[in-house]
Design a protein around this motif. Structure first.
Motif, short mmCIF file in Angstrom:
data_model
loop_
_atom_site.label_atom_id
_atom_site.label_comp_id
_atom_site.label_asym_id
_atom_site.label_seq_id
_atom_site.Cartn_x
_atom_site.Cartn_y
_atom_site.Cartn_z
N PHE A 109 36.53 -20.59 45.33
CA PHE A 109 35.95 -21.05 44.00
C PHE A 109 36.82 -21.10 42.73
CE2 PHE A 109 32.39 -20.70 47.02
CZ PHE A 109 31.82 -22.06 46.93
N PRO A 110 37.12 -21.78 41.85
CA PRO A 110 37.55 -21.48 40.76
C PRO A 110 36.73 -20.66 39.67
CG PRO A 110 37.03 -23.73 40.66
CD PRO A 110 36.70 -23.28 42.33
N MET A 111 36.82 -19.70 39.25
CA MET A 111 36.05 -18.84 38.31
C MET A 111 36.82 -18.04 37.28
SD MET A 111 32.82 -18.24 37.06
CE MET A 111 32.08 -19.13 38.45
N GLY A 112 36.94 -17.96 36.04
CA GLY A 112 37.56 -17.39 34.99
C GLY A 112 36.85 -17.09 33.74
N GLU A 113 37.60 -16.77 33.10
CA GLU A 113 37.25 -16.03 31.63
C GLU A 113 36.44 -17.10 30.78
OE1 GLU A 113 40.71 -14.46 29.70
OE2 GLU A 113 41.03 -12.88 31.38
N ASP A 114 36.88 -18.49 30.92
CA ASP A 114 36.15 -19.47 30.25
C ASP A 114 34.84 -20.04 30.65
OD1 ASP A 114 38.12 -19.36 28.28
OD2 ASP A 114 39.60 -20.60 29.40
N ASP A 115 34.63 -19.36 31.95
CA ASP A 115 33.29 -20.07 32.63
C ASP A 115 32.00 -19.37 32.01
OD1 ASP A 115 33.85 -21.82 34.57
OD2 ASP A 115 35.31 -20.45 35.29
N ILE A 116 30.73 -20.13 32.25
CA ILE A 116 29.50 -19.46 31.60
C ILE A 116 28.64 -19.76 32.84
CG2 ILE A 116 27.74 -20.13 30.21
CD1 ILE A 116 29.62 -21.07 28.26
N GLU A 117 28.06 -18.76 33.11
CA GLU A 117 26.84 -18.96 34.30
C GLU A 117 25.27 -19.00 33.44
OE1 GLU A 117 24.83 -16.61 38.03
OE2 GLU A 117 25.82 -15.50 36.73
N VAL A 118 24.45 -19.79 33.75
CA VAL A 118 22.99 -19.54 33.35
C VAL A 118 22.58 -18.52 34.36
CG1 VAL A 118 22.46 -21.72 34.26
CG2 VAL A 118 21.05 -20.41 32.47
N VAL A 119 21.98 -17.49 34.14
CA VAL A 119 21.22 -16.66 35.05
C VAL A 119 19.87 -17.18 35.42
CG1 VAL A 119 20.70 -14.27 35.81
CG2 VAL A 119 22.59 -14.71 34.39
N PHE A 120 19.88 -17.92 36.33
CA PHE A 120 18.30 -18.38 36.71
C PHE A 120 17.33 -17.84 37.56
CE2 PHE A 120 16.16 -21.82 39.29
CZ PHE A 120 15.13 -22.27 38.26
N LEU A 121 17.82 -17.56 38.98
CA LEU A 121 17.26 -16.84 39.93
C LEU A 121 17.00 -15.37 39.54
CD1 LEU A 121 19.20 -18.39 43.29
CD2 LEU A 121 17.10 -19.04 42.06
N PRO A 122 15.88 -14.67 40.10
CA PRO A 122 15.82 -13.26 39.67
C PRO A 122 16.90 -12.44 40.27
CG PRO A 122 14.19 -13.97 41.65
CD PRO A 122 14.99 -15.28 40.95
N LEU A 123 17.27 -11.35 39.23
CA LEU A 123 18.11 -10.30 39.59
C LEU A 123 17.82 -9.59 40.53
CD1 LEU A 123 19.77 -10.02 35.99
CD2 LEU A 123 21.14 -10.28 37.88
N SER A 124 16.44 -9.47 40.97
CA SER A 124 15.86 -8.68 41.91
C SER A 124 16.08 -9.32 43.35
CB SER A 124 14.41 -8.43 41.78
OG SER A 124 13.70 -9.59 41.46
N HIS A 125 16.68 -10.33 43.44
CA HIS A 125 16.93 -10.96 44.60
C HIS A 125 18.56 -10.94 44.80
CE1 HIS A 125 17.69 -14.39 47.59
NE2 HIS A 125 16.50 -14.44 47.64
#
Length: 599
Positions: free
Chosen positions: A216-232
């Motif tokens: 997968f392409p993923m770099g410094e300009d990418d943005i993730e929205v953290v939707f699922l619980p981090l406890s998962h």
């Protein structure tokens, strides 16, 4: 050579991006998104780590995080691993009793909590607890017992670390970390029995990082929205990958506002579960169904053109001028609307946790939104296989990733072996032994197959397979996923073991159903009255039939019952990771189910 040490990775990233203009993390405060720079991110990790040392945290201690998604979750997690301790993840939705079980089982000495609910839950068992020594609270709005010096806000922990002289000890512990150190214990939801703590080491997550980097392409300009619980484990692993690539995270504090956040954040990537995509798909198609006529025809044409164009482009074919022109028009009239609904910049979704219908994958693909469906479990940290933008087959969970090997047992169970596989269940040697084969493969409990092209397809949970009175083996998840994508269906559980036909308990999408009743002029006194109306029962019978066209005769629902209450974590019918507790539901509605089998 990259060191297989997540604490070293985050410290290297902080050093690399300390002068970067953009922020590492964003969180919502009121109506405003506020950022935390990479430099501040690193400072908070180190101050929290030194603060924990001041509280007496020893190597290999278990330190719990009982919180919803927020920047302090990842900061605390990195601080814990930086002092060579292990994070014990507790779902924010867990009850006091559930949290107490995990704290006791893991012998936790320190716990981080989020808001008043989690704090109050912990306080029910904190006083006089033999092991648990400190509570650290993320939210300043929580009313804490200030007379107890063992209870503090995280800002107090930062200050404690800032004033400490623990720099040498912190560095010593960072240097001592090995790839095989246990850095996370994640308790499986437990659809049956008590939850078990799966022990994961640094190396486990690096298998996923390396696999994702190659696909997968993923770099410094990418943005993730953290939707699922981090406890998962799913979101937790994604978070490690995101930070290792220098991308930015926005924390979704209210999952009900995810569509609103798409417009504000305009993410390029997100981890999701099939139910999220099913509801988006259902809402869009319900709107088109309602519009009908020319508008619906244009929409269907646009999706078909989008699919033709994207598949041709993926195969590397030369796009004809006719298709190019059709696609430009389709994009203007239809496809751009779908993309803008998700912010307009989304490159791909990651999807897991349950099978996703092929129709839904194709729908989003038409708008140039790739859903990378994969397969894995808590015990495999989590990914064992996945589709990728350049190598996929819709309707499957993709090919196995490098770093692990997948094979199918004689009874159809999926078996996985590799460095990503957990190191066992904490304090449960017998359960660990039962989970492994003699040659070192993890027994996933899922039934699946690997096709002629090497793609993995998951059928269902081994224990959930329905064997009818006629001897037919039926995977209920396939049916639940197919019918569950309907706009008027919120939840669904299929039954039929040792019976002549299948039945279903259905939780309607109440808001959609009430809107339908109003449009059709159906008078009712409440939900309990509405779901008994003949017009409503016919609506659901027709919708179920329409969604079941591709199912075999023995896979079709013969009778169903609409329910006035949903399955929830609170009523014990869902796990904290939102998996259905099939056995619990079956027992609770035993009389209702039996009635559906009476002639």
């Amino acid at each position: 050579m990259q060191t297989e040490n997540l604490a070293a990775t985050i410290h290297a990233q902080v050093k690399k991006y300390s002068n970067r203009a953009g922020n590492a993390l964003y969180y919502k405060e009121g109506d405003e998104w506020k950022g935390i720079s990479w430099k501040e991110f690193g400072e908070r990790i180190d101050n929290a780590a030194k603060g924990l040392l001041e509280l007496g945290a020893e190597e290999n201690d278990m330190i719990a995080i009982y919180s919803s998604n927020r920047p302090e979750w990842v900061i605390s997690d990195y601080a814990i691993m930086s002092i060579r301790c292990a994070t014990v993840a507790i779902y924010a939705t867990n009850t006091s009793e559930q949290a107490e079980y995990i704290v006791n089982d893991a012998r936790t000495k320190i716990i981080f909590v989020d808001d008043q609910t989690q704090y109050d839950n912990v306080m029910k068992f904190f006083k006089g607890h033999s092991k648990l020594g400190y509570i650290i609270v993320f939210s300043k709005s929580v009313k804490i017992d200030k007379s107890d010096n063992n209870i503090m806000y995280i800002d107090d922990l930062y200050e404690l670390g800032k004033k400490s002289n623990q720099e040498a000890e912190l560095q010593k512990r960072l240097d001592a970390i090995t790839p095989d150190d246990i850095m996370s214990v994640i308790y499986t939801s437990g659809t049956t029995g008590d939850p078990k703590g799966a022990m994961l080491c640094h190396k486990s997550f690096f298998v996923e990082n390396e696999a994702l980097n190659s696909r997968f392409p993923m770099g410094e300009d990418d943005i993730e929205v953290v939707f699922l619980p981090l406890s998962h484990v799913y979101e937790k692993a994604s978070s490690y990958w995101i930070h290792s690539r220098g991308a930015t995270q926005y924390f979704c504090s209210d999952t009900n506002k995810i569509v609103e956040y798409f417009g504000e954040i305009r993410p390029t990537y997100m981890c999701g579960v099939p139910r999220l995509f099913e509801k988006m798909y259902a809402a869009i198609y319900a709107k088109m169904e309602k519009a009908g006529g020319l508008k619906k025809s244009i929409f269907d044409w646009g999706i078909a053109v989008g699919n033709e164009y994207e598949h041709a482009r993926n195969r590397g074919e030369k796009i004809s001028k006719t298709l190019e022109l059709k696609h430009k028009l389709a994009y203007k009239l239809v496809l751009s609307t779908v993309r803008e609904l998700l912010g307009g910049r989304l490159n791909f979704f990651s999807a897991g946790g349950a099978p996703l219908a092929k129709d839904i994958e194709e729908f989003f693909f038409a708008a140039n939104i790739f859903i990378a469906q994969g397969y894995g479990l808590t015990e495999t940290a989590p990914m064992g296989s996945c589709n990728s933008p350049k190598d996929f087959k819709f309707g499957t969970a993709g090919r196995p990733i490098d770093g692990n090997h997948i094979k199918i047992a004689e009874d159809g169970e999926v078996l996985i072996k590799g460095d990503n596989v957990f190191r066992g269940y904490w304090n449960k040697p017998e359960a660990t032994a039962d989970a492994m084969t003699e040659d070192g493969y993890f027994r996933t409990g899922d039934i699946g197959m690997i096709d002629e092209d090497g793609f993995l397809k998951i059928t269902d949970r081994k224990k959930d397979i329905i064997i009818t009175a006629n001897g037919k083996n039926i995977p209920p998840q396939l049916i639940e996923s197919r019918i569950g994508q309907d706009y008027y269906v919120e939840q669904m559980v299929v039954f039929g073991d040792k019976q002549k036909y299948l039945t279903a308990l259905i939780v309607p999408a109440y808001a959609a159903l009430e809107e339908y009743a109003q449009d059709k002029g159906i008078a009712y006194k409440g939900i309990s009255d509405l779901i008994t109306k003949p017009e409503i029962l016919k609506l659901y019978a027709d919708r179920i039939e329409g969604q079941s066209k591709d199912l075999a005769h023995h896979e079709k629902i013969v009778r169903f019952k609409l329910l006035e209450s949903p399955f929830t974590v609170e009523n014990g019918q869902m796990t904290p990771s939102n998996k259905i507790k099939r056995k619990v539901i079956g027992q609770h509605y035993e009389d209702v189910i039996k009635k559906m089998y009476k002639d």
